[in-house]
Structures are given as structure tokens and as C-alpha cells.
Design a protein around this motif. Structure first.
Motif, PDB file in Angstrom:
ATOM      1  N   GLU A 282     -11.830   1.074  13.475  1.00  0.00           N
ATOM      2  CA  GLU A 282     -10.597   0.768  12.754  1.00  0.00           C
ATOM      3  C   GLU A 282     -10.626   1.419  11.379  1.00  0.00           C
ATOM      4  N   GLY A 283      -9.440   1.790  10.894  1.00  0.00           N
ATOM      5  CA  GLY A 283      -9.408   2.395   9.576  1.00  0.00           C
ATOM      6  C   GLY A 283      -8.006   2.709   9.090  1.00  0.00           C
ATOM      7  N   VAL A 284      -7.975   3.430   7.991  1.00  0.00           N
ATOM      8  CA  VAL A 284      -6.723   3.840   7.351  1.00  0.00           C
ATOM      9  C   VAL A 284      -6.810   5.333   7.094  1.00  0.00           C
ATOM     10  N   PHE A 285      -5.710   6.026   7.330  1.00  0.00           N
ATOM     11  CA  PHE A 285      -5.654   7.477   7.160  1.00  0.00           C
ATOM     12  C   PHE A 285      -4.449   7.804   6.287  1.00  0.00           C
ATOM     13  N   VAL A 286      -4.690   8.514   5.180  1.00  0.00           N
ATOM     14  CA  VAL A 286      -3.650   8.826   4.201  1.00  0.00           C
ATOM     15  C   VAL A 286      -3.658  10.327   3.953  1.00  0.00           C
ATOM     16  N   THR A 287      -2.473  10.934   3.908  1.00  0.00           N
ATOM     17  CA  THR A 287      -2.393  12.366   3.618  1.00  0.00           C
ATOM     18  C   THR A 287      -1.349  12.617   2.532  1.00  0.00           C
ATOM     19  N   TYR A 288      -1.609  13.667   1.733  1.00  0.00           N
ATOM     20  CA  TYR A 288      -0.649  14.066   0.707  1.00  0.00           C
ATOM     21  C   TYR A 288      -0.712  15.577   0.513  1.00  0.00           C
ATOM     22  N   ASP A 289       0.340  16.125  -0.065  1.00  0.00           N
ATOM     23  CA  ASP A 289       0.421  17.563  -0.297  1.00  0.00           C
ATOM     24  C   ASP A 289      -0.657  18.012  -1.269  1.00  0.00           C
ATOM     25  N   ARG A 290      -1.261  19.130  -0.956  1.00  0.00           N
ATOM     26  CA  ARG A 290      -2.265  19.702  -1.848  1.00  0.00           C
ATOM     27  C   ARG A 290      -1.570  20.465  -2.972  1.00  0.00           C
TER      28      ARG A 290
ATOM     29  N   VAL B  21      -6.513   3.647  -5.671  1.00  0.00           N
ATOM     30  CA  VAL B  21      -5.244   3.019  -5.294  1.00  0.00           C
ATOM     31  C   VAL B  21      -5.358   2.470  -3.876  1.00  0.00           C
ATOM     32  N   CYS B  22      -5.907   3.260  -2.980  1.00  0.00           N
ATOM     33  CA  CYS B  22      -6.072   2.827  -1.595  1.00  0.00           C
ATOM     34  C   CYS B  22      -7.001   1.625  -1.505  1.00  0.00           C
ATOM     35  N   GLU B  23      -8.143   1.715  -2.173  1.00  0.00           N
ATOM     36  CA  GLU B  23      -9.149   0.653  -2.055  1.00  0.00           C
ATOM     37  C   GLU B  23      -8.701  -0.671  -2.630  1.00  0.00           C
ATOM     38  N   ARG B  24      -7.785  -0.667  -3.569  1.00  0.00           N
ATOM     39  CA  ARG B  24      -7.258  -1.937  -4.096  1.00  0.00           C
ATOM     40  C   ARG B  24      -6.590  -2.769  -3.008  1.00  0.00           C
ATOM     41  N   HIS B  25      -6.169  -2.105  -1.943  1.00  0.00           N
ATOM     42  CA  HIS B  25      -5.448  -2.802  -0.868  1.00  0.00           C
ATOM     43  C   HIS B  25      -6.344  -3.224   0.287  1.00  0.00           C
ATOM     44  N   PHE B  26      -7.605  -2.867   0.231  1.00  0.00           N
ATOM     45  CA  PHE B  26      -8.496  -3.214   1.349  1.00  0.00           C
ATOM     46  C   PHE B  26      -9.269  -4.476   1.009  1.00  0.00           C
TER      47      PHE B  26
ATOM     48  N   SER C 129       1.760  10.998   4.702  1.00  0.00           N
ATOM     49  CA  SER C 129       1.677   9.947   5.719  1.00  0.00           C
ATOM     50  C   SER C 129       0.664   8.888   5.341  1.00  0.00           C
ATOM     51  N   VAL C 130       0.871   7.706   5.914  1.00  0.00           N
ATOM     52  CA  VAL C 130      -0.059   6.592   5.802  1.00  0.00           C
ATOM     53  C   VAL C 130      -0.096   5.936   7.172  1.00  0.00           C
TER      54      VAL C 130
ATOM     55  N   LEU D  71       0.845  -1.205   0.000  1.00  0.00           N
ATOM     56  CA  LEU D  71       0.000   0.000   0.000  1.00  0.00           C
ATOM     57  C   LEU D  71       0.873   1.244   0.000  1.00  0.00           C
ATOM     58  N   VAL D  72       1.831   1.305   0.907  1.00  0.00           N
ATOM     59  CA  VAL D  72       2.728   2.472   0.991  1.00  0.00           C
ATOM     60  C   VAL D  72       3.479   2.649  -0.321  1.00  0.00           C
ATOM     61  N   ASP D  73       4.020   1.567  -0.872  1.00  0.00           N
ATOM     62  CA  ASP D  73       4.775   1.659  -2.126  1.00  0.00           C
ATOM     63  C   ASP D  73       3.901   2.188  -3.264  1.00  0.00           C
ATOM     64  N   ASP D  74       2.674   1.673  -3.361  1.00  0.00           N
ATOM     65  CA  ASP D  74       1.770   2.134  -4.425  1.00  0.00           C
ATOM     66  C   ASP D  74       1.398   3.604  -4.241  1.00  0.00           C
ATOM     67  N   LEU D  75       1.194   4.019  -3.000  1.00  0.00           N
ATOM     68  CA  LEU D  75       0.867   5.425  -2.741  1.00  0.00           C
ATOM     69  C   LEU D  75       2.053   6.338  -3.007  1.00  0.00           C
ATOM     70  N   LEU D  76       3.249   5.877  -2.668  1.00  0.00           N
ATOM     71  CA  LEU D  76       4.445   6.663  -2.971  1.00  0.00           C
ATOM     72  C   LEU D  76       4.576   6.876  -4.477  1.00  0.00           C
ATOM     73  N   THR D  77       4.285   5.843  -5.240  1.00  0.00           N
ATOM     74  CA  THR D  77       4.342   5.945  -6.700  1.00  0.00           C
ATOM     75  C   THR D  77       3.258   6.889  -7.219  1.00  0.00           C
ATOM     76  N   ALA D  78       2.034   6.720  -6.728  1.00  0.00           N
ATOM     77  CA  ALA D  78       0.913   7.540  -7.204  1.00  0.00           C
ATOM     78  C   ALA D  78       1.075   9.008  -6.826  1.00  0.00           C
ATOM     79  N   ALA D  79       1.683   9.266  -5.673  1.00  0.00           N
ATOM     80  CA  ALA D  79       1.811  10.641  -5.186  1.00  0.00           C
ATOM     81  C   ALA D  79       3.050  11.342  -5.716  1.00  0.00           C
ATOM     82  N   ASP D  80       3.987  10.598  -6.271  1.00  0.00           N
ATOM     83  CA  ASP D  80       5.174  11.188  -6.874  1.00  0.00           C
ATOM     84  C   ASP D  80       5.835  12.238  -5.981  1.00  0.00           C
ATOM     85  N   GLY D  81       6.136  11.843  -4.746  1.00  0.00           N
ATOM     86  CA  GLY D  81       6.822  12.733  -3.817  1.00  0.00           C
ATOM     87  C   GLY D  81       5.912  13.558  -2.921  1.00  0.00           C
TER      88      GLY D  81
END
Length: 125
Positions: free
Chosen positions: A100-108, A120-125, A26-27, A12-22
Motif C-alpha cells: 500500500e502507498g501513495v504516489f504523487v507526480t508534478y511537472d518538472r 507536505v505529503c508526510e504531514r498527511h500520513f 496526479s495524486v 492532501l490533494v488541496d495542500d498539494l495543489l497549493t504547494a505545486a501552484d498549478g
């Protein structure tokens, strides 16, 4: 800052790192009484104290508790996630089971398609 995680969580983290491109900030996964930071970018890590993090996850648990009520009110199917837009960050909250849950943040402002990021997130749930 990356912490240890299961292979599924690391995927999940790896896929989000790729999708967010820097732009990934947080995850985290959280449970009824605890939470685990799977990834936190260093410049974000220094912004939050331990007490502030605890308060954030306490609030997310309470929000998850109200999930069924929101689904009933809006009559639009199952609530997939809540999205918060702030000046500097976008935050996605996925409630999984009650408290229980998942919390993801990225730069606006980084050109990330929110819908694609949710998928991308839901593929991992």
C-alpha cells in the motif's frame, strides 16, 4: 479530473495543489489489489490508458515489497519515499504498508523544492 475521496485525502490533494501552484499532475493511493486516483490533471489523464495505469500500480506494489531490503542495504533509517526524476515530471512514491502507498507526480522545472513537497505529503500520513 478529481475523483471522490475522504476528507483527509481531499486535504492532501488541496495542500498539494497549493504547494505545486498549478504543477500538480496526479495524486493516487493504492492498496494490495486496487488503486484510487484522488486527483489527475486533465492533460495528464489522457496520456495513460487503463492498462498502463494498472501496470504502474503493479510495479509500485512490487517496489514497496522491497522497501525493507533497501532500508537494510543503505543503513540510513526508515525509507520515507522514492523520488523519480524524468524529463517532464517528478514522481514521489510513499510506501505505507507492504503493498500500500501513495504516489504523487508534478511537472518538472516548476521550481518546487522536493524536500518541502515531501514534507507536505508526510504531514498527511
Amino acid at each position: 479530473m478529481t475523483t471522490s475521496s475522504s476528507p483527509d485525502e481531499q486535504d492532501l490533494v488541496d495542500d498539494l495543489l497549493t504547494a505545486a501552484d498549478g504543477a500538480l499532475r496526479s495524486v493516487a493511493v493504492y492498496y494490495e489489489t486496487d488503486y484510487e486516483m484522488l486527483y489527475m490533471r486533465e492533460n495528464v489523464d489522457v496520456v495513460y490508458s487503463h492498462q498502463e495505469r494498472d501496470a504502474i500500480f503493479d510495479d509500485l506494489r512490487l517496489e514497496g515489497w522491497g522497501r525493507d531490503r533497501l532500508q537494510d542495504l543503505f543503513n540510513a533509517g526508515e525509507l520515507e519515499c522514492s523520488v523519480y526524476g524524468f524529463d517532464e515530471a517528478m514522481m514521489l512514491h510513499f510506501v505505507k504498508n507492504g503493498f500500500e502507498g501513495v504516489f504523487v507526480t508534478y511537472d518538472r522545472g516548476e521550481g518546487i523544492d522536493v524536500e518541502e513537497f515531501i514534507r507536505v505529503c508526510e504531514r498527511h500520513f
